[in-house]
Scaffold this motif. Structure first.
Motif, PDB file in Angstrom:
ATOM      1  N   LEU A 124      43.721  32.973  37.560  1.00 31.98           N
ATOM      2  CA  LEU A 124      42.437  32.657  37.942  1.00 31.98           C
ATOM      3  C   LEU A 124      42.292  32.987  39.413  1.00 31.98           C
ATOM      4  N   THR A 125      41.224  33.356  39.790  1.00 29.66           N
ATOM      5  CA  THR A 125      40.797  33.368  41.317  1.00 29.66           C
ATOM      6  C   THR A 125      39.201  33.262  41.381  1.00 29.66           C
ATOM      7  N   ASN A 126      38.842  33.697  42.792  1.00 27.58           N
ATOM      8  CA  ASN A 126      37.587  33.668  42.924  1.00 27.58           C
ATOM      9  C   ASN A 126      36.934  35.196  42.746  1.00 27.58           C
ATOM     10  N   ALA A 127      35.749  35.357  42.249  1.00 22.99           N
ATOM     11  CA  ALA A 127      35.228  36.660  41.886  1.00 22.99           C
ATOM     12  C   ALA A 127      35.032  37.401  43.286  1.00 22.99           C
ATOM     13  N   HIS A 128      34.527  36.544  44.000  1.00 23.21           N
ATOM     14  CA  HIS A 128      34.283  37.249  45.667  1.00 23.21           C
ATOM     15  C   HIS A 128      35.653  37.922  46.233  1.00 23.21           C
ATOM     16  N   GLY A 148      47.383  44.089  39.816  1.00 30.31           N
ATOM     17  CA  GLY A 148      46.465  43.265  38.813  1.00 30.31           C
ATOM     18  C   GLY A 148      45.360  44.142  38.394  1.00 30.31           C
ATOM     19  N   LYS A 149      44.939  43.860  37.043  1.00 27.81           N
ATOM     20  CA  LYS A 149      43.826  44.334  36.565  1.00 27.81           C
ATOM     21  C   LYS A 149      42.726  43.139  36.337  1.00 27.81           C
ATOM     22  N   VAL A 150      41.824  43.729  37.005  1.00 27.48           N
ATOM     23  CA  VAL A 150      40.699  42.722  36.785  1.00 27.48           C
ATOM     24  C   VAL A 150      39.886  42.590  35.574  1.00 27.48           C
ATOM     25  N   ILE A 151      40.172  41.561  34.835  1.00 23.91           N
ATOM     26  CA  ILE A 151      39.633  41.255  33.490  1.00 23.91           C
ATOM     27  C   ILE A 151      38.038  41.075  33.475  1.00 23.91           C
ATOM     28  N   GLY A 152      37.507  40.588  34.365  1.00 26.38           N
ATOM     29  CA  GLY A 152      36.143  40.189  34.362  1.00 26.38           C
ATOM     30  C   GLY A 152      35.822  39.290  35.542  1.00 26.38           C
ATOM     31  N   THR A 153      34.908  39.323  36.256  1.00 28.34           N
ATOM     32  CA  THR A 153      34.251  38.486  37.235  1.00 28.34           C
ATOM     33  C   THR A 153      32.844  37.919  36.855  1.00 28.34           C
ATOM     34  N   ASP A 154      32.606  36.866  37.358  1.00 31.37           N
ATOM     35  CA  ASP A 154      31.238  35.930  37.188  1.00 31.37           C
ATOM     36  C   ASP A 154      30.750  35.557  38.653  1.00 31.37           C
ATOM     37  N   SER A 155      29.882  36.323  38.906  1.00 37.88           N
ATOM     38  CA  SER A 155      29.316  35.887  40.523  1.00 37.88           C
ATOM     39  C   SER A 155      28.449  34.547  40.474  1.00 37.88           C
ATOM     40  N   LEU A 156      27.979  34.272  39.403  1.00 41.03           N
ATOM     41  CA  LEU A 156      27.194  32.809  39.398  1.00 41.03           C
ATOM     42  C   LEU A 156      28.097  31.692  39.576  1.00 41.03           C
ATOM     43  N   THR A 157      29.353  31.760  39.080  1.00 44.66           N
ATOM     44  CA  THR A 157      30.213  30.727  39.349  1.00 44.66           C
ATOM     45  C   THR A 157      31.399  31.071  40.244  1.00 44.66           C
ATOM     46  N   ASP A 158      31.569  32.230  40.760  1.00 42.07           N
ATOM     47  CA  ASP A 158      32.369  32.737  41.407  1.00 42.07           C
ATOM     48  C   ASP A 158      33.949  32.502  40.865  1.00 42.07           C
ATOM     49  N   VAL A 159      34.065  32.988  39.460  1.00 33.82           N
ATOM     50  CA  VAL A 159      35.291  33.005  38.711  1.00 33.82           C
ATOM     51  C   VAL A 159      35.541  34.195  38.273  1.00 33.82           C
TER      52      VAL A 159
END
Length: 395
Positions: A124-128, A148-159
């Motif tokens: 886990l990390t921050n989306a930004h 690292g492969k980015v599985i997904g980001t969620d800007s509304l929670t920054d996860v």
């Protein structure tokens, strides 16, 4: 109306901030069980870990926490190729340094932190930190480097969820952020300003801080507040309790203030991570209104400057309805005052946002409101929040 915090008053904590832009940003009781398995109720496959009651074993429990958790905290190096010619946004916008023109094509590089949550290599990390990155490198404390492969980001929670492939990966234990109390110990591990594996300590200063209180109104998070030092590069790193369990993801500080930092509760992060892992995206319920918390001062202002009169001194005033939004389709109008949702009183904008966030996309939401001195009930079907690269004031 008394709100003074703005996005520019917050400092995002990873130098990977150039990818997202838009917003800046105790000890536990000795009765803690001797062993604690990582939470899996959200569906995230967190590694099972034995967490000892560190306070009972060593007066310097912080050292034990660092030795236990440190190997699973990673540095994230992210890079992105930018084709447009703009001033250097990182230097100019967030740190007040003189802007300078960059070449038409350049590579922006940023650094943040993260932590490995299971043996499958999900972290886990921050989306930004990783949003929009062309390449992501994950560096472990033992010196190993992984793509690292980015599985997904969620800007509304920054996860964000990133995955690496490796053997014998160290993992963290996940705690329960719902059980936090002000005054408990708080420990951070991260890579501020490129200084790997930096440890800072403090306490939990508060919980349930709304996005409007923090100054990031477009976020859907109730933050943990801590006075443990959080600096650029800490973004995405863990906030830990005295037993070495992750209770939050460090994300922002208020610029110019000392001892005021914010973390995303780990329970929220797990829920978001599970959706990112299983679906690759997160759907947040959305009405499509711009709103203000109604109070006597705002009521007086509105009654002086508009053609209609507001009778209520409490509730949420709709200043604008987004065209073609779920709210518009249901018949909500600017000037309406929302007083209840699902029969529960709505006293402020935070109450409304919580109610919307707890609803379901495609479900029904019963809204009670006042319009032209009449009480109305309207059923709204929340839609999925539109995905945008830039922040929005819509709810």
């Amino acid at each position: 109306m008394k709100k003074t915090l703005t996005y520019l008053s917050l400092l995002l904590l990873g130098t990977g901030v150039t990818f997202s832009g838009g917003y800046l940003l105790a000890a536990r009781n000795s009765s803690l069980a001797a062993e604690s398995n990582s939470r899996t109720s959200s569906g995230v496959l967190a590694a099972t870990s034995t967490t000892k009651s560190l306070l009972n074993q060593d007066s310097n429990f912080i050292t034990n926490v660092v030795e236990q958790v440190g190997p699973a905290v990673v540095r994230i190096n992210a890079s992105r190729t930018v084709n447009s010619q703009f001033p250097d946004a990182f230097n100019d916008r967030f740190f007040g340094l003189p802007s300078r023109e960059q070449p038409a094509q350049r590579v922006e590089q940023g650094t943040g932190s993260g932590f490995i949550i299971n043996k499958e290599g999900q972290l886990l990390t921050n989306a930004h930190v990783v949003d929009g990155a062309d390449t992501v490198e994950v560096v472990l404390k033992d010196g190993r480097r992984f793509e690292g492969k980015v599985i997904g980001t969620d800007s509304l929670t920054d996860v964000a969820v990133v995955k690496i492939e490796g053997d014998n990966l160290p993992t963290v234990a996940l705690g329960d952020s719902e059980q936090l109390r002000s005054g408990e110990w708080a420990i951070t591990i991260g890579n501020p300003l490129g200084l790997d594996n930096t440890v800072t300590t403090g306490i939990i200063s508060g919980t349930g801080r709304s996005s409007s209180q923090v100054g990031v109104e477009d976020k859907r998070v109730e933050f943990i507040q801590t006075d443990a030092a959080i600096n650029p590069g800490n973004s995405g790193g863990p906030l830990l309790n005295a037993s070495g369990e992750v209770i939050g993801i460090n994300t922002a500080v208020i610029q110019g203030a000392q001892g005021i930092g914010f973390s995303i509760p780990i329970n929220t992060a797990q829920q978001i991570a599970q959706q990112l892992i299983t679906k690759g995206k997160v759907e947040h319920p959305y009405l499509g209104i711009q709103m203000m918390t109604l109070n006597p001062e705002l009521k007086e202002q509105l009654n002086r400057g508009t053609d209609f009169r507001i009778e209520d001194s409490e509730g949420v005033f709709i200043s604008r309805v987004v065209p073609n939004s779920p709210a518009a389709q249901a018949g909500l109008r600017g000037g309406d005052v929302i007083t209840k949702i699902e029969g529960k009183p709505i006293k402020n904008a935070d109450d409304l946002q919580k109610s919307v966030q707890n609803s379901q996309v495609g479900g029904n939401l019963q809204i009670e409101l006042r319009r032209d001195r009449q009480d109305l009930q309207i059923t709204v079907t929340p839609g999925a929040f539109p995905v945008r690269r830039h922040s929005s004031a819509n709810r």
